[in-house]
Design a protein around this motif. Structure first.
Motif, PDB file in Angstrom:
ATOM      1  N   LYS A 184      23.560 -80.183  63.610  1.00  0.00           N
ATOM      2  CA  LYS A 184      23.349 -80.924  62.366  1.00  0.00           C
ATOM      3  C   LYS A 184      23.749 -80.125  61.135  1.00  0.00           C
ATOM      4  CE  LYS A 184      19.869 -84.284  63.702  1.00  0.00           C
ATOM      5  NZ  LYS A 184      18.605 -84.929  63.309  1.00  0.00           N
ATOM      6  N   LEU A 185      23.685 -78.808  61.201  1.00  0.00           N
ATOM      7  CA  LEU A 185      23.991 -77.968  60.046  1.00  0.00           C
ATOM      8  C   LEU A 185      25.226 -77.126  60.335  1.00  0.00           C
ATOM      9  CD1 LEU A 185      20.430 -76.677  59.042  1.00  0.00           C
ATOM     10  CD2 LEU A 185      21.713 -78.552  58.000  1.00  0.00           C
ATOM     11  N   SER A 186      26.147 -77.106  59.383  1.00  0.00           N
ATOM     12  CA  SER A 186      27.308 -76.237  59.508  1.00  0.00           C
ATOM     13  C   SER A 186      26.889 -74.792  59.253  1.00  0.00           C
ATOM     14  CB  SER A 186      28.385 -76.660  58.512  1.00  0.00           C
ATOM     15  OG  SER A 186      27.929 -76.478  57.179  1.00  0.00           O
ATOM     16  N   LYS A 187      27.789 -73.852  59.501  1.00  0.00           N
ATOM     17  CA  LYS A 187      27.474 -72.440  59.247  1.00  0.00           C
ATOM     18  C   LYS A 187      27.164 -72.206  57.773  1.00  0.00           C
ATOM     19  CE  LYS A 187      30.262 -70.614  63.068  1.00  0.00           C
ATOM     20  NZ  LYS A 187      31.388 -69.727  63.445  1.00  0.00           N
ATOM     21  N   PHE A 188      27.934 -72.862  56.907  1.00  0.00           N
ATOM     22  CA  PHE A 188      27.691 -72.685  55.472  1.00  0.00           C
ATOM     23  C   PHE A 188      26.324 -73.236  55.096  1.00  0.00           C
ATOM     24  CE2 PHE A 188      27.846 -73.997  51.054  1.00  0.00           C
ATOM     25  CZ  PHE A 188      28.380 -72.878  50.432  1.00  0.00           C
ATOM     26  N   GLN A 189      25.943 -74.398  55.640  1.00  0.00           N
ATOM     27  CA  GLN A 189      24.637 -74.971  55.328  1.00  0.00           C
ATOM     28  C   GLN A 189      23.504 -74.102  55.859  1.00  0.00           C
ATOM     29  OE1 GLN A 189      25.361 -78.902  57.054  1.00  0.00           O
ATOM     30  NE2 GLN A 189      25.243 -79.810  55.014  1.00  0.00           N
ATOM     31  N   GLN A 190      23.695 -73.478  57.003  1.00  0.00           N
ATOM     32  CA  GLN A 190      22.674 -72.582  57.533  1.00  0.00           C
ATOM     33  C   GLN A 190      22.467 -71.378  56.611  1.00  0.00           C
ATOM     34  OE1 GLN A 190      23.258 -71.689  61.769  1.00  0.00           O
ATOM     35  NE2 GLN A 190      24.422 -73.580  61.956  1.00  0.00           N
ATOM     36  N   LEU A 191      23.572 -70.815  56.127  1.00  0.00           N
ATOM     37  CA  LEU A 191      23.465 -69.682  55.200  1.00  0.00           C
ATOM     38  C   LEU A 191      22.825 -70.127  53.895  1.00  0.00           C
ATOM     39  CD1 LEU A 191      24.062 -66.801  54.267  1.00  0.00           C
ATOM     40  CD2 LEU A 191      26.372 -67.549  53.658  1.00  0.00           C
ATOM     41  N   LEU A 192      23.261 -71.278  53.375  1.00  0.00           N
ATOM     42  CA  LEU A 192      22.711 -71.766  52.111  1.00  0.00           C
ATOM     43  C   LEU A 192      21.225 -72.058  52.233  1.00  0.00           C
ATOM     44  CD1 LEU A 192      23.231 -72.660  49.204  1.00  0.00           C
ATOM     45  CD2 LEU A 192      23.839 -74.926  50.068  1.00  0.00           C
ATOM     46  N   LEU A 193      20.823 -72.676  53.326  1.00  0.00           N
ATOM     47  CA  LEU A 193      19.394 -72.960  53.536  1.00  0.00           C
ATOM     48  C   LEU A 193      18.582 -71.670  53.545  1.00  0.00           C
ATOM     49  CD1 LEU A 193      17.913 -75.459  56.092  1.00  0.00           C
ATOM     50  CD2 LEU A 193      17.083 -73.117  56.066  1.00  0.00           C
ATOM     51  N   THR A 194      19.076 -70.641  54.212  1.00  0.00           N
ATOM     52  CA  THR A 194      18.353 -69.363  54.287  1.00  0.00           C
ATOM     53  C   THR A 194      18.271 -68.700  52.916  1.00  0.00           C
ATOM     54  OG1 THR A 194      19.160 -69.073  56.551  1.00  0.00           O
ATOM     55  CG2 THR A 194      18.289 -67.127  55.440  1.00  0.00           C
ATOM     56  N   LEU A 195      19.364 -68.713  52.178  1.00  0.00           N
ATOM     57  CA  LEU A 195      19.352 -68.106  50.846  1.00  0.00           C
ATOM     58  C   LEU A 195      18.418 -68.859  49.901  1.00  0.00           C
ATOM     59  CD1 LEU A 195      23.135 -67.237  50.352  1.00  0.00           C
ATOM     60  CD2 LEU A 195      21.265 -65.696  50.942  1.00  0.00           C
ATOM     61  N   LEU A 233      14.318 -69.179  46.213  1.00  0.00           N
ATOM     62  CA  LEU A 233      13.370 -70.048  45.521  1.00  0.00           C
ATOM     63  C   LEU A 233      12.011 -70.113  46.211  1.00  0.00           C
ATOM     64  CD1 LEU A 233      15.864 -72.985  44.832  1.00  0.00           C
ATOM     65  CD2 LEU A 233      15.235 -71.117  43.289  1.00  0.00           C
ATOM     66  N   ASP A 234      11.896 -69.489  47.398  1.00  0.00           N
ATOM     67  CA  ASP A 234      10.653 -69.512  48.169  1.00  0.00           C
ATOM     68  C   ASP A 234      10.194 -70.946  48.411  1.00  0.00           C
ATOM     69  OD1 ASP A 234       8.603 -68.447  49.634  1.00  0.00           O
ATOM     70  OD2 ASP A 234       7.293 -68.065  47.919  1.00  0.00           O
ATOM     71  N   LEU A 235      11.143 -71.813  48.795  1.00  0.00           N
ATOM     72  CA  LEU A 235      10.817 -73.208  49.063  1.00  0.00           C
ATOM     73  C   LEU A 235      10.092 -73.330  50.392  1.00  0.00           C
ATOM     74  CD1 LEU A 235      14.206 -74.858  48.005  1.00  0.00           C
ATOM     75  CD2 LEU A 235      12.104 -74.702  46.666  1.00  0.00           C
ATOM     76  N   ARG A 236       9.221 -74.306  50.485  1.00  0.00           N
ATOM     77  CA  ARG A 236       8.508 -74.547  51.734  1.00  0.00           C
ATOM     78  C   ARG A 236       9.473 -75.123  52.776  1.00  0.00           C
ATOM     79  NH1 ARG A 236       4.724 -71.201  51.521  1.00  0.00           N
ATOM     80  NH2 ARG A 236       6.458 -70.311  50.348  1.00  0.00           N
ATOM     81  N   ASN A 237       9.117 -74.933  54.035  1.00  0.00           N
ATOM     82  CA  ASN A 237       9.974 -75.417  55.120  1.00  0.00           C
ATOM     83  C   ASN A 237      10.145 -76.927  55.085  1.00  0.00           C
ATOM     84  OD1 ASN A 237      10.271 -72.802  56.129  1.00  0.00           O
ATOM     85  ND2 ASN A 237       8.449 -72.978  57.412  1.00  0.00           N
ATOM     86  N   GLN A 238       9.082 -77.653  54.738  1.00  0.00           N
ATOM     87  CA  GLN A 238       9.165 -79.114  54.679  1.00  0.00           C
ATOM     88  C   GLN A 238      10.118 -79.557  53.573  1.00  0.00           C
ATOM     89  OE1 GLN A 238       7.312 -81.518  56.836  1.00  0.00           O
ATOM     90  NE2 GLN A 238       9.162 -82.473  56.034  1.00  0.00           N
ATOM     91  N   ASP A 239      10.091 -78.850  52.454  1.00  0.00           N
ATOM     92  CA  ASP A 239      11.003 -79.159  51.344  1.00  0.00           C
ATOM     93  C   ASP A 239      12.454 -79.001  51.785  1.00  0.00           C
ATOM     94  OD1 ASP A 239      12.324 -79.518  48.987  1.00  0.00           O
ATOM     95  OD2 ASP A 239      11.249 -78.003  47.857  1.00  0.00           O
TER      96      ASP A 239
END
Length: 485
Positions: A232-243, A248-254
């Motif tokens: 479901k997530l590309s490599k770029f999206q995986q990196l962006l999600l982690t960063l 921003l210290d976003l919650r996992n649900q967010d």
């Protein structure tokens, strides 16, 4: 041909002087069934010669507008064969039906989209459409039936011809609107294209200065991300999600809502990408420079007063959500709710060392000795720290010298009013530490319990230890606190 009304109990016939109109049953299957139901003759079906007279319609005529009550016959009281001509009130009814038809057409045009209008087109379209709705299918004979069909067809063709120009304009308008909506969605989405030309967006979501640096990090990590199976997530999206999680210290649900995945996918992605960044990015960006490199890039504030300065050390703490203990630590006294880290910063503002987190109360000396920091020192190196972090004996054992930063602040070149490149040494390192924690809000805590457990037995590093290292590595990719001269 003489026509007789097929309604039960109605004896009206087409005879001269009656002024009656006779209508064939509609060709439209649905409307035809409604007429048959209205006639209400058990087991009866109309044929080509079946006709219904005008006395069975409220206005005295059938109306082809589905919104009109005379779209289906509704009057079935036997009447005298002698019928008078339709009274004048019929004319307003016909006009009202045309107005209703015009409103319906305008409503459909508004629903289809708005485009440039040619003056007079809508009015002519409305008039043509309204007239087509109220055309009468009066059948004086069989030839008249055919004429009515031809005139109705001609009216529809004329209406289509009048509105064809508008359809082209509406199509163009819809295409422009579609293009604008696509661009708007692209700007709001968290994709590679949306960040490529927007440095502010890159900085806000990742902490990195521009897309070029983000792309460089992606190129470094991409070969090692093949082991992560996430369709479901590309490599770029995986990196962006982690960063975004670090920044921003976003919650996992967010994050799950933002990227359209499950919470479990977010958790696994963050752990996997942080582990890859810890093993590939950290050794590349966080390293102990050679003595030649240190002296070459030494800021003016220390060039004359402390030319052999190798590192400026400090401690910082991160609170945890609750009391935690390392997996193999049996003693409850070791448990605590604060993680302690020793950080080493080069004089030019680059993080060159970061220890793993130590729980609870821990002396600076033990932290320096257990973290492997002392192994980095060479004889003759100078280590600067504030008075609270006194590791003089441990540093001297490695042939290096330890200096308290307070004594340097009394130097004329290190006063509080000096330019940024001549600030106090302690203020310098504090600014670097605060910069790292400000760029990556997750380092301010409190740390969630799953991040404090050891992720790998071989390294004995928790996921949060790796996050701290990764944050320092990413900070080194940005402009340093003391720019090179």
């Amino acid at each position: 041909m003489v026509h007789t009304c097929v309604a039960a109990g109605c004896r009206n016939r087409r005879t001269p002087g009656t002024g009656l109109s006779f209508y064939r049953f509609p060709r439209d299957p649905e409307r035809k069934q409604r007429w048959i139901a209205a006639v209400n003759r058990q087991g009866w079906a109309p044929n080509d010669g079946s006709r219904l007279c005008s006395t069975h319609f409220i206005s005295g005529k059938q109306v082809k507008n589905p919104r009109s009550p005379d779209y289906v016959p509704s009057v079935f009281t036997p009447l005298s064969p002698e019928m008078k001509e339709p009274s004048p009130p019929e004319v307003p009814d016909k006009q009202e039906a045309r107005v209703e038809a015009a409103n319906a057409l305008l409503f459909l045009q508004c629903q289809g989209g708005s485009g440039p209008e040619v003056p007079g087109q809508i009015e002519s379209s409305v008039e043509g459409s309204a007239s087509s709705f109220t055309d009468d299918d009066e059948d004086d004979d069989d030839d008249d039936d055919d004429d009515d069909d031809e005139s109705l067809s001609d009216g529809n063709d004329e209406t289509l011809a009048q509105t064809s120009v508008n359809f082209d304009d509406v199509l163009k308008a819809l295409r422009r609107e579609n293009r604008a909506l696509r661009e708007s969605v692209e700007k709001m989405s968290l994709s590679e294209n949306s960040l490529r030309n927007d440095a502010e967006k890159v900085k806000f979501y990742t902490g990195l200065p521009n897309f070029f640096v983000l792309e460089t990090v992606m190129l470094l990590l991409a070969p090692h991300m093949d082991t992560i199976r996430n369709a479901k997530l590309s490599k770029f999206q995986q990196l962006l999600l982690t960063l975004m999680r670090l920044r921003l210290d976003l919650r996992n649900q967010d994050l799950a809502y933002r990227f359209g995945v499950k919470v479990g996918t977010v958790v696994r992605t963050v752990h996997h990408v942080v582990t890859i960044m810890s093993s590939t990015l950290v050794p590349t960006a966080v390293f102990w420079p050679s003595r030649a490199e240190l002296r070459k890039n030494l800021p003016a504030a220390l060039r004359s007063s402390c030319p052999d300065c190798a590192v400026i050390v400090d401690c910082f703490t991160v609170p945890c959500e609750g009391p935690v203990a390392r997996g193999n630590e049996q003693d409850a006294a070791v448990a605590g709710n604060v993680l302690n880290y020793l950080i080493g910063v080069a004089p030019q503002g680059v993080v060159t060392f970061i220890s793993k987190g130590v729980l609870g109360d821990f002396s600076p000396r033990n932290l320096a000795e257990s973290s492997g920091f002392l192994c980095k020192l060479l004889p003759g190196d100078v280590v600067l720290a504030n008075r609270d972090l006194d590791i003089t004996d441990a540093v001297a054992a490695r042939g290096a010298r330890f200096g308290i930063t307070d004594c340097f602040q009394h130097d004329q070149s290190l006063t509080a009013g000096s330019p940024p490149d001549t600030i106090g040494v302690q203020a310098h390192v504090e600014r670097v530490v605060s910069m790292v924690r400000r760029r990556y809000a997750m380092l301010t805590g409190p740390v969630e319990r799953p991040f404090t457990t050891a992720a790998e037995r071989t390294s004995n590093l928790s996921t949060f230890d790796k996050i701290v290292q990764v944050a320092c590595a990413l900070n080194n990719l940005c402009i340093s606190a003391a720019p090179l001269e």
